[in-house]
Design a protein around this motif. Structure first.
Motif, short mmCIF file in Angstrom:
data_model
loop_
_atom_site.label_atom_id
_atom_site.label_comp_id
_atom_site.label_asym_id
_atom_site.label_seq_id
_atom_site.Cartn_x
_atom_site.Cartn_y
_atom_site.Cartn_z
N PHE A 82 91.15 50.52 97.05
CA PHE A 82 89.96 51.06 96.40
C PHE A 82 88.88 51.13 97.49
O PHE A 82 88.62 50.14 98.16
CB PHE A 82 89.49 50.14 95.28
CG PHE A 82 90.27 50.31 94.00
CD1 PHE A 82 89.65 50.80 92.87
CD2 PHE A 82 91.61 49.97 93.93
CE1 PHE A 82 90.36 50.95 91.69
CE2 PHE A 82 92.33 50.13 92.76
CZ PHE A 82 91.70 50.63 91.64
N TYR A 83 88.27 52.28 97.65
CA TYR A 83 87.26 52.47 98.69
C TYR A 83 85.87 52.34 98.07
O TYR A 83 85.53 53.06 97.13
CB TYR A 83 87.44 53.81 99.40
CG TYR A 83 88.71 53.83 100.20
CD1 TYR A 83 88.72 53.39 101.51
CD2 TYR A 83 89.91 54.25 99.64
CE1 TYR A 83 89.89 53.38 102.26
CE2 TYR A 83 91.08 54.24 100.37
CZ TYR A 83 91.06 53.80 101.68
OH TYR A 83 92.22 53.78 102.41
N LEU A 84 85.09 51.41 98.62
CA LEU A 84 83.75 51.12 98.12
C LEU A 84 82.74 51.32 99.25
O LEU A 84 83.07 51.13 100.41
CB LEU A 84 83.68 49.68 97.61
CG LEU A 84 84.75 49.24 96.63
CD1 LEU A 84 84.64 47.75 96.35
CD2 LEU A 84 84.66 50.02 95.33
N MET A 85 81.50 51.67 98.87
CA MET A 85 80.45 51.86 99.86
C MET A 85 79.27 50.96 99.54
O MET A 85 78.80 50.94 98.40
CB MET A 85 79.98 53.33 99.87
CG MET A 85 78.89 53.60 100.89
SD MET A 85 78.37 55.33 100.89
CE MET A 85 77.56 55.46 99.31
N HIS A 86 78.81 50.19 100.52
CA HIS A 86 77.66 49.32 100.35
C HIS A 86 76.43 50.19 100.11
O HIS A 86 76.21 51.17 100.83
CB HIS A 86 77.47 48.44 101.59
CG HIS A 86 76.53 47.29 101.36
ND1 HIS A 86 75.18 47.45 101.33
CD2 HIS A 86 76.78 45.98 101.13
CE1 HIS A 86 74.61 46.28 101.10
NE2 HIS A 86 75.57 45.36 100.99
N ASN A 87 75.62 49.86 99.12
CA ASN A 87 74.48 50.70 98.73
C ASN A 87 73.34 50.69 99.74
O ASN A 87 72.52 51.60 99.72
CB ASN A 87 73.96 50.30 97.35
CG ASN A 87 74.86 50.78 96.24
OD1 ASN A 87 75.72 51.64 96.44
ND2 ASN A 87 74.69 50.22 95.05
N GLU A 88 73.26 49.69 100.58
CA GLU A 88 72.15 49.62 101.54
C GLU A 88 72.56 50.03 102.95
O GLU A 88 71.81 50.71 103.64
CB GLU A 88 71.56 48.21 101.55
CG GLU A 88 70.91 47.84 100.23
CD GLU A 88 70.55 46.37 100.12
OE1 GLU A 88 70.70 45.64 101.12
OE2 GLU A 88 70.14 45.96 99.03
N THR A 89 73.75 49.61 103.38
CA THR A 89 74.18 49.91 104.75
C THR A 89 75.06 51.16 104.83
O THR A 89 75.33 51.64 105.93
CB THR A 89 74.97 48.73 105.34
OG1 THR A 89 76.17 48.56 104.57
CG2 THR A 89 74.16 47.46 105.33
N TYR A 90 75.53 51.65 103.70
CA TYR A 90 76.43 52.81 103.61
C TYR A 90 77.76 52.58 104.31
O TYR A 90 78.47 53.51 104.65
CB TYR A 90 75.75 54.09 104.13
CG TYR A 90 74.47 54.39 103.40
CD1 TYR A 90 74.49 54.78 102.06
CD2 TYR A 90 73.24 54.24 104.03
CE1 TYR A 90 73.31 55.03 101.38
CE2 TYR A 90 72.06 54.49 103.36
CZ TYR A 90 72.10 54.90 102.03
OH TYR A 90 70.94 55.13 101.35
N GLU A 91 78.10 51.33 104.53
CA GLU A 91 79.37 50.98 105.14
C GLU A 91 80.47 51.12 104.08
O GLU A 91 80.34 50.63 102.96
CB GLU A 91 79.33 49.53 105.63
CG GLU A 91 80.63 49.01 106.15
CD GLU A 91 80.61 47.51 106.42
OE1 GLU A 91 81.62 47.01 106.92
OE2 GLU A 91 79.60 46.87 106.13
#
Length: 189
Positions: A82-91
């Protein structure tokens, strides 16, 4: 990880017991009239969800773990990750499917909660928000005369999960669902 004494136990504190992480849900210091004092705890498993009871001698030490909750946006999955993206760093971070709870309620573009071991900076697990707004992808049409108090019918959500909805709900409508119980709450506004 750091050592913590039983006198420092607090609700919500996370302990490492033989490689498994448990959160303290309840604790009680007991001083019997005869014999040494002890601490009785109720623990809930972070990864496995098990509830256990454990008694500690007063002054005994345990391993404390710092757990943080971060908000990530769910992007997509390829079956195994599952691919997730951090909301602040966009990592962007791949998470194994085995570390994802309630998989049927992950909707592309919606936020989810990720529990992170802050000491090792490793992801423990990801779960959807407690309540999500999702579109009904497939359900039987409602019949004339059905009321809001009538029965219910199964409906497939855009995320793939199936929930029971009232008879007046139709395909294409946006509804709010509780992901913990899998129950319909209301129409989304």
């Amino acid at each position: 990880m750091s050592k913590v004494s039983t006198s420092d136990f607090r609700n919500g504190m996370v302990l490492d017991l033989d490689g498994e992480f448990y959160s303290i849900t309840e604790f009680q210091h007991v001083k019997p009239g005869k014999g040494p004092a002890f601490v009785r705890t109720k623990l809930k498993g972070i990864m496995n969800g098990k509830n256990i009871d454990k008694t500690w001698r007063s002054g005994e030490n345990a391993e404390s773990v710092r757990i943080e909750q971060h908000e990530y946006q769910y992007l997509y999955n390829d079956g195994e990750l599952f691919y997730l993206m951090h909301n602040e760093t966009y990592e962007q971070v791949p998470v194994n499917a085995s570390q994802v709870e309630r998989k049927g309620y992950f909707v592309e573009g919606q936020n989810c909660n990720v529990m992170v071991n802050a000491d090792e900076e490793s992801i423990l697990y990801a779960e959807p928000k407690d309540q999500i707004e999702v579109v009904i992808e497939q359900t039987d049409p409602g019949l004339r005369g059905d009321t809001a108090q009538g029965g219910s019918k199964p409906a497939t959500l855009e995320s793939g999960a199936t929930v029971n909805v009232p008879l007046f709900i139709n395909e294409g409508e946006k509804v709010r669902v509780d992901t913990r119980t899998g129950e319909y709450i209301e129409r989304a506004k």
